[in-house]
Motif scaffolding. Structure first.
Motif, mmCIF file in Angstrom:
data_model
loop_
_atom_site.group_PDB
_atom_site.id
_atom_site.type_symbol
_atom_site.label_atom_id
_atom_site.label_comp_id
_atom_site.label_asym_id
_atom_site.label_seq_id
_atom_site.Cartn_x
_atom_site.Cartn_y
_atom_site.Cartn_z
ATOM 1 N N LYS A 67 4.586 1.562 12.358
ATOM 2 C CA LYS A 67 4.261 1.070 11.891
ATOM 3 C C LYS A 67 4.564 0.449 10.878
ATOM 4 O O LYS A 67 4.295 0.438 9.454
ATOM 5 N N ARG B 10 4.537 -3.751 8.099
ATOM 6 C CA ARG B 10 3.577 -4.489 7.788
ATOM 7 C C ARG B 10 4.418 -5.566 8.202
ATOM 8 O O ARG B 10 5.944 -5.626 7.742
ATOM 9 N N TYR B 11 4.105 -6.996 8.673
ATOM 10 C CA TYR B 11 4.961 -7.948 8.669
ATOM 11 C C TYR B 11 5.659 -8.955 7.872
ATOM 12 O O TYR B 11 6.291 -8.991 7.318
ATOM 13 N N SER B 12 4.878 -8.955 6.432
ATOM 14 C CA SER B 12 6.170 -9.187 5.804
ATOM 15 C C SER B 12 6.837 -8.202 5.045
ATOM 16 O O SER B 12 8.014 -8.625 4.510
ATOM 17 N N GLU B 13 7.310 -7.218 5.518
ATOM 18 C CA GLU B 13 7.809 -6.177 5.270
ATOM 19 C C GLU B 13 8.686 -5.432 6.511
ATOM 20 O O GLU B 13 10.203 -5.121 6.509
ATOM 21 N N TYR B 14 8.894 -5.965 7.348
ATOM 22 C CA TYR B 14 8.760 -5.829 8.968
ATOM 23 C C TYR B 14 10.692 -6.051 8.751
ATOM 24 O O TYR B 14 11.566 -5.333 9.351
ATOM 25 N N VAL C 24 4.789 -3.944 14.304
ATOM 26 C CA VAL C 24 4.302 -4.787 13.445
ATOM 27 C C VAL C 24 3.308 -5.022 14.012
ATOM 28 O O VAL C 24 1.693 -4.481 13.226
ATOM 29 N N TRP C 25 2.271 -4.984 14.940
ATOM 30 C CA TRP C 25 1.105 -4.825 15.678
ATOM 31 C C TRP C 25 0.068 -3.697 15.892
ATOM 32 O O TRP C 25 -0.784 -3.444 15.323
#
Length: 456
Positions: free
Chosen positions: A70, A72-76, A43-44
């Motif tokens: 990588k 996005r956090y919202s979709e991870y 993610v990061w």
């Protein structure tokens, strides 16, 4: 005569075995050095952040290719779960330290030993590459305890097995707006949650004629509009002596066993202290749920103290390049025998569905070595999880504050649904703000809800 026959027999056997050895060696080279492709999801980190590690690893294992993707956090998490359901998941993926139990059934712990094939060049005139198998010992629980800071051991070792390793470890700190403090005549950054801290917050908070907060001294007392509110409240409870978990059960709502003062509930007291900052009748009133988020308020110059992590640093610099701000250690309880800080970090773990679990675990452990981690941390500006790098990072003008806290940083949630646990704490805060008389019921309900997430 017999000696001659035996000698000829041995020579003939040697010739035959040598011939077959050449054929087998060629086949071994083909099989043992068959190309392997490892996939990492995260993610990061950006691809360029991990590129030096991947390049260094490929120099040792030219037949292994590592590909990073990588999200996005919202979709991870949704992507992870869908991929695993369809058997197309990554070999290695990153999870937060509070997600280990949640994903444990999808992980394979590190094997005790990892056989890895290395290409070795033999011969002087006619050189050839032959495979050489070397056995690597995985990190033991004792190794993890000796090499990493304490909280890593608590999070990654389950039933004596290693489930993941971090590249960094973040700690909660206090960001402050230098200009607001200068204008208010504040010369010293509060180091404790004491009267000085409360008076400083009072001086830094401004209201208009209608009582609306137009400048906040500190982002405390609220829930969803405060960055990492659950971590802030948790560390306040921990600093105050609350035992967040006891024998695998949630216990922050209880008076700790063996307490000398059976009338004092440290968890309850910490919640009351936290809530005072959102209570309009208290002199420290500086926050409410109608305000913009703490990160937005800070970058806009309307918030004096904000609690956050190292990952907030780049956000602040990007969004407010001219903001005059500093970073201080997280305040502590004055007179406490030891500091207590809060850890928030990510781990690299290996999927049990990977076809290359040995190679995946070898790479995870390779990445976590100090010689790989050191340049990585310098590039991405993150605090270290390795004991050996703490002393050097303490001299870093930006990372020094974080590095100073990693040895005393802790986390506590080890259930199956960290998001649900955070929501329970948010609802506890909100219901307590609405009616202070319901605080005992609210804290009990939150503990009960979180307890439910500790089992599947």
């Amino acid at each position: 005569m017999n000696k001659k026959i035996i000698t000829l027999f041995l020579l003939f056997a040697f010739i035959l075995s040598s011939g077959f050895g050449c054929k087998q060696s060629a086949q071994q080279v083909q099989n043992a050095m068959k190309p392997v492709a490892l996939t990492i999801w995260g993610v990061w980190d950006n691809t360029e952040d991990l590129a030096p590690m991947i390049t260094a690893y490929k120099a040792l294992h030219p037949f292994i290719t590592v590909n990073y993707r990588k999200f996005r956090y919202s979709e991870y998490e949704a992507e992870l779960l869908n991929a695993f359901a369809e058997d197309r998941g990554p070999d290695i993926f990153s999870i937060n330290n509070t997600w280990v139990r949640k994903y444990q059934s999808k992980l394979i712990p590190a094997p005790a030993q990892i056989p890895m094939v290395y290409p070795v060049t033999q011969g002087t005139i006619q050189k050839q590459i032959v495979p050489e198998t070397r056995i690597t010992q995985s990190l033991t629980p004792k190794n993890v305890k000796d090499i990493f800071v304490d909280t890593v051991y608590d999070d990654v070792i389950i039933d004596g097995k290693l489930y993941g390793l971090p590249l960094s470890l973040d700690t909660l700190v206090m960001y402050y707006n230098r200009d607001l403090l200068n204008n208010a005549g504040v010369t010293d950054i509060p180091a404790y949650w004491n009267r000085e801290f409360q008076q400083t917050v009072k001086r830094l908070t401004k209201q208009d004629l209608k009582g609306n907060i137009i400048q906040s001294g500190v982002a405390l007392g609220g829930s969803r509009n405060i960055e990492r509110y659950s971590d802030i409240l948790s560390v306040l409870m921990m600093q105050n002596g609350a035992q967040m978990m006891t024998n695998g059960n949630v216990s922050f709502q209880l008076i700790p066993p063996g307490s000398t003062d059976t009338s004092y509930n440290p968890g309850y007291s910490a919640l009351r202290f936290y809530m005072d900052f959102s209570n309009p009748v208290k002199e420290v009133y500086s926050w409410n749920n109608d305000l913009d988020s703490s990160i937005n308020s800070f970058v806009s110059g309307n918030l004096a103290f904000m609690f956050g992590y190292a990952y907030h640093l780049s956000t602040i610099k990007t969004r407010a390049p001219k903001l005059n701000f500093g970073i201080a250690k997280l305040p502590q309880i004055e007179g406490a025998p030891a500091d207590t800080n809060f850890a928030n970090y990510w781990l690299n773990v290996v999927s049990k569905k990977s076809q290359y679990t040995n190679e995946a675990w070898d790479f995870v452990q390779f990445m976590a070595k100090s010689e790989q981690v050191k340049p990585y941390l310098a590039a991405v500006k993150k605090p270290t999880a390795l004991r050996s790098l703490i002393k050097e990072q303490r001299d870093d003008p930006e990372m020094g504050v974080f590095a100073d806290q990693v040895l005393t940083a802790k986390s506590w949630y080890r259930g199956y649904n960290a998001i649900a646990a955070e929501e329970a704490l948010a609802d506890m805060i909100d219901s307590s703000i609405e009616d202070e008389t319901k605080i005992p019921d609210a804290i009990g309900l939150a503990a009960s809800r979180i307890q439910q997430t500790l089992s599947q």
